[in-house]
Design an enzyme around this catalytic site. Structure first.
Site, short mmCIF file in Angstrom:
data_model
loop_
_atom_site.label_atom_id
_atom_site.label_comp_id
_atom_site.label_asym_id
_atom_site.label_seq_id
_atom_site.Cartn_x
_atom_site.Cartn_y
_atom_site.Cartn_z
N ASP A 135 5.07 10.25 2.55
CA ASP A 135 3.97 9.96 1.64
C ASP A 135 2.64 10.29 2.30
O ASP A 135 2.41 9.93 3.45
CB ASP A 135 4.02 8.49 1.21
CG ASP A 135 3.14 8.24 0.00
OD1 ASP A 135 2.99 9.15 -0.83
OD2 ASP A 135 2.59 7.13 -0.10
N HIS A 142 -9.63 8.13 -3.26
CA HIS A 142 -8.74 7.01 -2.95
C HIS A 142 -8.97 6.53 -1.51
O HIS A 142 -9.13 5.33 -1.27
CB HIS A 142 -7.28 7.41 -3.16
CG HIS A 142 -6.29 6.37 -2.71
ND1 HIS A 142 -6.13 5.17 -3.37
CD2 HIS A 142 -5.43 6.35 -1.66
CE1 HIS A 142 -5.19 4.45 -2.76
NE2 HIS A 142 -4.76 5.14 -1.71
N GLU A 208 1.09 3.18 -7.39
CA GLU A 208 0.30 4.32 -6.94
C GLU A 208 0.73 5.53 -7.76
O GLU A 208 1.90 5.95 -7.70
CB GLU A 208 0.47 4.57 -5.43
CG GLU A 208 -0.19 3.49 -4.59
CD GLU A 208 -0.26 3.79 -3.10
OE1 GLU A 208 0.49 4.69 -2.64
OE2 GLU A 208 -1.05 3.13 -2.41
N GLU A 210 1.12 9.19 -8.23
CA GLU A 210 1.16 10.34 -7.33
C GLU A 210 1.95 11.47 -7.98
O GLU A 210 2.65 11.28 -8.97
CB GLU A 210 1.85 9.96 -6.00
CG GLU A 210 1.19 8.79 -5.29
CD GLU A 210 1.66 8.61 -3.85
OE1 GLU A 210 2.18 9.57 -3.25
OE2 GLU A 210 1.49 7.48 -3.32
N ASP A 242 4.53 5.22 -6.37
CA ASP A 242 4.77 4.65 -5.04
C ASP A 242 4.38 3.16 -5.08
O ASP A 242 3.30 2.77 -4.67
CB ASP A 242 3.92 5.42 -4.02
CG ASP A 242 4.12 4.92 -2.60
OD1 ASP A 242 5.19 4.39 -2.31
OD2 ASP A 242 3.17 5.07 -1.80
N ARG A 246 0.41 -5.00 -1.70
CA ARG A 246 -0.84 -4.97 -0.91
C ARG A 246 -0.93 -6.11 0.09
O ARG A 246 -1.50 -5.94 1.18
CB ARG A 246 -2.05 -5.01 -1.85
CG ARG A 246 -2.11 -3.88 -2.85
CD ARG A 246 -2.13 -2.53 -2.19
NE ARG A 246 -2.16 -1.44 -3.18
CZ ARG A 246 -1.92 -0.17 -2.87
NH1 ARG A 246 -1.65 0.18 -1.62
NH2 ARG A 246 -1.95 0.75 -3.81
N GLN A 249 1.28 -5.28 2.96
CA GLN A 249 0.70 -4.12 3.65
C GLN A 249 -0.42 -4.53 4.61
O GLN A 249 -0.48 -4.08 5.75
CB GLN A 249 0.16 -3.14 2.61
CG GLN A 249 -0.32 -1.80 3.17
CD GLN A 249 -0.72 -0.83 2.05
OE1 GLN A 249 -0.61 -1.13 0.87
NE2 GLN A 249 -1.20 0.34 2.44
N TYR A 253 0.36 -3.46 8.58
CA TYR A 253 0.15 -2.02 8.75
C TYR A 253 -0.42 -1.59 10.10
O TYR A 253 -0.34 -0.42 10.46
CB TYR A 253 -0.70 -1.46 7.61
CG TYR A 253 -2.20 -1.57 7.78
CD1 TYR A 253 -2.95 -0.44 8.12
CD2 TYR A 253 -2.85 -2.77 7.57
CE1 TYR A 253 -4.32 -0.54 8.25
CE2 TYR A 253 -4.22 -2.86 7.71
CZ TYR A 253 -4.96 -1.75 8.05
OH TYR A 253 -6.30 -1.85 8.19
N LYS A 262 5.96 -0.58 1.32
CA LYS A 262 6.20 0.64 0.55
C LYS A 262 7.68 0.97 0.47
O LYS A 262 8.04 1.99 -0.11
CB LYS A 262 5.51 1.82 1.25
CG LYS A 262 4.04 1.61 1.51
CD LYS A 262 3.23 1.93 0.29
CE LYS A 262 1.77 2.05 0.64
NZ LYS A 262 1.03 2.66 -0.47
N THR A 266 10.44 3.50 -4.96
CA THR A 266 9.58 4.63 -5.32
C THR A 266 10.23 5.29 -6.51
O THR A 266 11.40 5.69 -6.43
CB THR A 266 9.47 5.64 -4.15
OG1 THR A 266 9.00 4.96 -2.99
CG2 THR A 266 8.52 6.78 -4.49
N GLU A 372 -7.69 -0.29 -6.71
CA GLU A 372 -9.01 0.33 -6.93
C GLU A 372 -9.58 -0.04 -8.30
O GLU A 372 -10.77 -0.35 -8.40
CB GLU A 372 -8.89 1.85 -6.82
CG GLU A 372 -8.51 2.31 -5.43
CD GLU A 372 -8.02 3.75 -5.46
OE1 GLU A 372 -8.86 4.65 -5.32
OE2 GLU A 372 -6.81 3.96 -5.65
MN MN Z 1 1.41 6.26 -1.64
#
Ligand code: MN
Length: 430
Positions: A135, A142, A208, A210, A242, A246, A249, A253, A262, A266, A372
């Protein structure tokens, strides 16, 4: 490839539903997928209008034979066909367009009609065996939004961002086809004020939006590729969600990047829109803000003009379109990402999936994540009375994509519904 007569807007199909201008799958598209009907055997087909042309059946009777003596549509996945390479992909597209064209030889009509299955009667499956999933993080908007929220608005982009397509190695084992429900993940959670982490269900479950690029032909280990070669190595593209936790994460991370946040799911759309079909919609990446190292530069426009939308629906509720955006604004093309991926000598091959990274525009209405759109939950969305900062159990998310021009090259949709979290594992002896 260059454009050829498979892109001719004047072409019509004997499958009437394919000639509707609003249809995602006209004769100029011909995306590949894997499907089954009553008997359960998974077959390969192309979408045409509201139907599927069964290529597994046509290969068995010799009407298409891309692999010559070797059957490639009898495995239930596209990998054997993808491994044959760009010249065979282009020739097979030309051949299938000929079979579906109005005015095809009369003697072929009966076997072709016998190989036509209504999409409404088919169940779709993962179109490829996904060998690996990587990914990326290629939308500057973003990366700027996320950097502003979690790091420093003055230095939102990390110093490497304008030089390297940033990515991480994700999980191929939990890539699933559209329609597969997604279970809310458990994880370690720790708020900024908490002394210690606790085990719990993610409360900040996100999406997400994508685009996924599917690698067709590979490079041997130790052998890098140019951007022109990388462009040709990509067989096609799918919509990709995806799913992201949060709150998991933010705690996990550092320093190695996303992990369990993640890894739980997916989703990809069932129809692989070929690179050949996207040829009329090629466009350049945005202007460079720093000159790229020569190996990442591109001599041709390798991005695509693809319109994208996200619908969100509460359980039993009416879907609301919460975002409208376009793939064309991505700072790095999939070809650049693949070139960078192989630079070290990393071997890539049929069935490797590259996520573009969340596709966000400049306004909240054009962002590809709830993080976002709601600015980390601060400004919840209004779904006709119900408010959403992040996803709740029972929510359904649907991604859609299409190219618009003399005809429509549609991606169909990519849908997933959130299921409640599982029971947490207890302490030994519980
Ligand atoms: Mn992603």
């Amino acid at each position: 490839m260059a454009q050829d007569d498979t892109h001719d807007p004047a072409r019509r199909s004997w499958v009437d539903s394919a000639n509707d201008p609003a249809c995602d799958f006209p004769i100029q598209n011909l995306p590949y997928g894997a499907f089954s009907t009553g008997d359960g055997a998974v077959r390969i087909g192309v979408a045409i209008g509201e139907a599927i042309l069964d290529l597994t059946a046509l290969e068995a009777v010799g009407l298409v034979r891309p692999g010559g003596e070797t059957a490639v549509f009898d495995q239930g996945v596209l990998n054997p066909f993808m491994a044959l390479g760009p010249e065979v992909w282009t020739e097979t597209r030309r051949q299938i367009a000929g079979l579906l064209e109005a005015g095809v030889e009369e003697r072929l009509r009966a076997p072709l009609e016998a190989a036509l299955v209504p999409q409404a009667a088919a169940q779709m499956h993962l179109p490829v065996f996904v060998r690996s999933y990587t990914d990326f993080y290629a939308s500057k908007e973003h990366a700027t939004n996320v950097g502003s929220m979690f790091r420093d608005p003055e230095n939102a982009l990390t110093p490497n961002w304008l030089h390297i397509p940033i990515g991480y190695n994700g999980r191929a084992s939990t890539v699933v086809v559209s329609g597969t429900a997604i279970r809310r993940p458990l994880g370690q959670l720790k708020g900024p004020e908490d002394d210690a982490p606790r085990l719990g269900a993610s409360a900040r479950l996100d999406i997400e939006l994508e685009l996924g690029a599917l690698v067709g032909t590979g490079n041997p280990m130790g052998q890098p590729v140019s951007t022109a070669e990388a462009y040709e190595m990509i067989f096609g593209y799918v919509l990709l969600n995806d799913w992201s936790a949060r709150d998991i994460q933010v705690w996990e991370y550092q320093p190695l990047g996303p992990f369990q946040a993640k890894a739980f799911g997916t989703s990809i759309s069932p129809w692989v829109v070929t690179r050949d079909a996207l040829e009329p919609y090629r466009c350049p990446t945005p202007p460079r803000e720093r000159e790229l190292l020569p190996y990442l530069q591109e001599a041709t426009p390798n991005n695509f003009d693809i319109r994208l939308e996200i619908d969100l629906a509460p359980a039993g509720g009416t879907p609301v379109t919460v975002s409208r955006t376009n793939y064309r604004g991505m700072y790095y093309s999939a070809a650049q990402q693949l070139t960078h991926h192989a630079l070290s000598g990393c071997a890539m091959g049929p069935g490797d999936l590259l996520g573009s990274g969340t596709i966000s525009g400049e306004s909240p209405e054009s962002c590809g994540s709830l993080l976002e759109m709601t600015w980390n939950g601060r400004d919840p969305l209004d779904l006709g009375g119900e408010k959403r900062g992040f996803l709740q159990d029972g929510d359904s998310v649907t991604l859609r994509g299409w190219c618009e021009g003399a005809y429509r090259i549609g991606f169909g949709s990519c849908e997933g519904t959130v299921l409640p979290a599982p029971e947490a594992p207890g302490a030994p002896g519980d």
